[in-house]
Design a protein around this motif. Structure first.
Motif, PDB file in Angstrom:
ATOM      1  N   ALA A  53       0.803  -1.215   0.000  1.00  0.00           N
ATOM      2  CA  ALA A  53       0.000   0.000   0.000  1.00  0.00           C
ATOM      3  C   ALA A  53       0.840   1.270   0.000  1.00  0.00           C
ATOM      4  O   ALA A  53       0.329   2.341  -0.324  1.00  0.00           O
ATOM      5  CB  ALA A  53      -0.938   0.001   1.195  1.00  0.00           C
ATOM      6  N   PHE A  54       2.120   1.158   0.342  1.00  0.00           N
ATOM      7  CA  PHE A  54       2.952   2.356   0.385  1.00  0.00           C
ATOM      8  C   PHE A  54       4.381   2.022  -0.010  1.00  0.00           C
ATOM      9  O   PHE A  54       4.931   1.000   0.384  1.00  0.00           O
ATOM     10  CB  PHE A  54       2.935   2.970   1.781  1.00  0.00           C
ATOM     11  CG  PHE A  54       3.786   4.204   1.900  1.00  0.00           C
ATOM     12  CD1 PHE A  54       3.357   5.417   1.369  1.00  0.00           C
ATOM     13  CD2 PHE A  54       5.023   4.143   2.524  1.00  0.00           C
ATOM     14  CE1 PHE A  54       4.143   6.546   1.460  1.00  0.00           C
ATOM     15  CE2 PHE A  54       5.813   5.270   2.631  1.00  0.00           C
ATOM     16  CZ  PHE A  54       5.371   6.473   2.088  1.00  0.00           C
ATOM     17  N   GLU A  55       5.001   2.905  -0.795  1.00  0.00           N
ATOM     18  CA  GLU A  55       6.404   2.786  -1.178  1.00  0.00           C
ATOM     19  C   GLU A  55       7.112   4.070  -0.768  1.00  0.00           C
ATOM     20  O   GLU A  55       6.783   5.145  -1.251  1.00  0.00           O
ATOM     21  CB  GLU A  55       6.527   2.583  -2.694  1.00  0.00           C
ATOM     22  CG  GLU A  55       5.779   1.360  -3.222  1.00  0.00           C
ATOM     23  CD  GLU A  55       5.735   1.339  -4.738  1.00  0.00           C
ATOM     24  OE1 GLU A  55       6.470   2.131  -5.373  1.00  0.00           O
ATOM     25  OE2 GLU A  55       4.970   0.531  -5.285  1.00  0.00           O
ATOM     26  N   HIS A  56       8.099   3.948   0.128  1.00  0.00           N
ATOM     27  CA  HIS A  56       8.697   5.190   0.636  1.00  0.00           C
ATOM     28  C   HIS A  56       9.778   5.765  -0.281  1.00  0.00           C
ATOM     29  O   HIS A  56      10.046   6.964  -0.268  1.00  0.00           O
ATOM     30  CB  HIS A  56       9.228   5.000   2.054  1.00  0.00           C
ATOM     31  CG  HIS A  56      10.412   4.093   2.194  1.00  0.00           C
ATOM     32  ND1 HIS A  56      11.627   4.318   1.583  1.00  0.00           N
ATOM     33  CD2 HIS A  56      10.582   2.960   2.931  1.00  0.00           C
ATOM     34  CE1 HIS A  56      12.494   3.383   1.927  1.00  0.00           C
ATOM     35  NE2 HIS A  56      11.881   2.535   2.731  1.00  0.00           N
ATOM     36  N   ASN A  57      10.421   4.927  -1.108  1.00  0.00           N
ATOM     37  CA  ASN A  57      11.425   5.395  -2.078  1.00  0.00           C
ATOM     38  C   ASN A  57      12.538   6.227  -1.451  1.00  0.00           C
ATOM     39  O   ASN A  57      13.183   7.032  -2.125  1.00  0.00           O
ATOM     40  CB  ASN A  57      10.747   6.225  -3.187  1.00  0.00           C
ATOM     41  CG  ASN A  57       9.890   5.372  -4.093  1.00  0.00           C
ATOM     42  OD1 ASN A  57      10.239   4.238  -4.402  1.00  0.00           O
ATOM     43  ND2 ASN A  57       8.747   5.906  -4.500  1.00  0.00           N
ATOM     44  N   GLY A  58      12.758   6.067  -0.162  1.00  0.00           N
ATOM     45  CA  GLY A  58      13.811   6.827   0.492  1.00  0.00           C
ATOM     46  C   GLY A  58      13.432   8.267   0.784  1.00  0.00           C
ATOM     47  O   GLY A  58      14.283   9.066   1.177  1.00  0.00           O
ATOM     48  N   GLY A  59      12.161   8.615   0.598  1.00  0.00           N
ATOM     49  CA  GLY A  59      11.712   9.985   0.818  1.00  0.00           C
ATOM     50  C   GLY A  59      11.170  10.203   2.216  1.00  0.00           C
ATOM     51  O   GLY A  59      11.312   9.364   3.110  1.00  0.00           O
ATOM     52  N   THR A  60      10.504  11.338   2.406  1.00  0.00           N
ATOM     53  CA  THR A  60       9.970  11.743   3.712  1.00  0.00           C
ATOM     54  C   THR A  60       8.459  11.917   3.624  1.00  0.00           C
ATOM     55  O   THR A  60       7.954  12.461   2.644  1.00  0.00           O
ATOM     56  CB  THR A  60      10.605  13.069   4.171  1.00  0.00           C
ATOM     57  OG1 THR A  60      12.023  12.878   4.322  1.00  0.00           O
ATOM     58  CG2 THR A  60      10.018  13.537   5.499  1.00  0.00           C
ATOM     59  N   VAL A  61       7.750  11.442   4.655  1.00  0.00           N
ATOM     60  CA  VAL A  61       6.320  11.692   4.784  1.00  0.00           C
ATOM     61  C   VAL A  61       6.113  12.586   5.988  1.00  0.00           C
ATOM     62  O   VAL A  61       6.586  12.277   7.092  1.00  0.00           O
ATOM     63  CB  VAL A  61       5.518  10.388   4.947  1.00  0.00           C
ATOM     64  CG1 VAL A  61       4.057  10.695   5.224  1.00  0.00           C
ATOM     65  CG2 VAL A  61       5.640   9.523   3.703  1.00  0.00           C
TER      66      VAL A  61
END
Length: 290
Positions: A53-61
Motif C-alpha cells: 500500500a505504500f512505497e517510501h522510495n527513500g523519501g519523507t512523509v
C-alpha cells in the motif's frame, strides 16, 4: 476522501494530500509512492490495506494538520523512511484494537514537532528520534532501535520515554542519547546504548533484561527505587569495547543507585624524580542512595 484502489499514485517531486473529512485517505488496492528525494505532506486520517500500500522510495512523509487524526495500516510489511509529525497536533497510530502487525516501522528518522504521537503497538526505528518543542511520544508497547549504524534519541522537554520499554536490537553501531532519558524497562539484545554526558535512568522496580558482551550500557546509569531486597541485580555496564557487569545487592528497603565503570584513570599526584611509567587503574564507581 481519497481512495486508491489500483495502480500507483506517485509524486515526482514534493507532493501534498489534503483530506478534511473522515475516513480521509484510503489505500485499499493500489499504492501511494512517495517522492524519492523530497517530502509528501499528508493532512487527514490515513488507512492502509495490503502489503504494497505504500512505497517510501527513500523519501519523507510529513503528517500535518490542526485536527487530531488516526493513522492505521494492516500489514507490518509497510515501512517508512523519514516520518515527521507536526503542526501542534495529537496523532494516534493504530486503532484501540490494533493487532501486532500494526507496527510503525521507520527505517530513517522519526521527528515530532510540538505534537503528541500515541502508539498502541510497537515502534521500530532505524534512524534517529527527535522530539522538538513540546512534542511527546506515548507508546503502549516497546520502542525498538534496529538500525545498522549509530542512532541518536533526543527526547527534548519530555525526557521520559513513555513506553513499555526500550529495546536495543541492532545489527551495528550504538544508540546515543541526545538528551536525558528515563525508562521503565530496558531490553538489551544486540548493540550498546551510550548515554555520554546525558543521564540514563532506569526504574529499579522493573528490571534490565538481557545484556552481554555485545549489548550493554556503555557509560553511567542511574537505577531508581530499586526494590530487589534480599536478591541480586546484575547491571550490564561497561565502557567502549569493555563489558564489565556489576552485581548489586540490596540488604533491605528501597535504594537508588548511581553506577559506572571507568576503564582507566591515572591517580592524581606529583613527583620530583624521573617517571619511567604511569600506572592506570580500572574501577567501578557505585553510589548507593544517589
Amino acid at each position: 476522501k481519497l481512495t486508491v484502489q489500483q495502480g500507483v499514485l506517485g509524486f515526482a517531486g514534493r507532493g501534498r494530500i489534503v483530506s478534511n473529512n473522515l475516513p480521509g485517505i484510503v489505500v485499499s488496492g493500489g499504492s501511494i509512492s512517495a517522492p524519492s528525494s523530497d517530502t509528501l505532506f499528508i493532512r487527514g486520517a490515513w488507512n492502509f490495506y495490503g502489503t504494497d500500500a505504500f512505497e517510501h522510495n527513500g523519501g519523507t512523509v510529513a503528517f500535518a494538520g490542526t485536527d487530531a487524526s488516526t493513522i492505521t495500516h494492516n500489514n507490518s510489511a509497510i515501512k517508512f523512511n523519514n516520518v515527521v509529525f507536526n503542526t501542534n497536533n495529537n496523532w494516534s497510530w493504530g486503532a484501540s484494537s490494533a493487532a501486532t502487525n500494526d507496527t510503525l516501522w521507520v527505517e530513517g528518522n522519526l521527528t515530532l514537532v510540538n505534537s503528541v504521537l500515541v502508539r498502541r503497538v510497537d515502534l521500530v526505528f532505524g534512524g534517529n528520534v527527535n522530539l522538538l518543542g513540546t512534542a511527546d511520544l506515548q507508546l503502549d508497547e516497546s520502542a525498538v532501535a534496529a538500525g545498522a549504524g549509530n542512532q541518536t534519541v533526543t527526547l527534548g522537554n519530555a525526557n521520559r520515554l513513555k513506553a513499555e520499554g526500550l529495546m536495543i536490537n541492532k545489527s551495528g553501531g550504538k544508540v546515543f542519547l541526545g538528551s536525558n532519558m528515563s525508562l521503565d524497562t530496558l531490553f538489551l539484545k544486540a548493540g550498546n546504548i551510550a548515554p555520554g554526558s546525558n543521564t540514563l535512568t532506569v526504574d529499579g522496580s522493573n528490571t534490565i533484561f538481557g545484556g552481554n558482551a555485545n549489548s550493554f550500557i556503555d557509560g553511567r546509569v542511574f537505577i531508581t527505587s530499586g526494590t530487589w531486597s534480599g536478591s541480586r541485580y546484575l547491571l550490564p555496564i561497561g565502557r567502549g569495547s569493555n563489558y564489565r557487569p556489576v552485581q548489586l545487592h540490596n540488604s533491605s528497603g528501597t535504594n537508588n543507585w548511581d553506577v559506572e565503570y571507568v576503564p582507566n584513570d591515572t591517580l592524581a599526584g606529583t613527583s620530583t624524580g624521573t617517571l619511567n611509567a604511569v600506572g592506570i587503574n580500572e574501577y567501578w564507581r557505585i553510589n548507593r542512595n544517589a
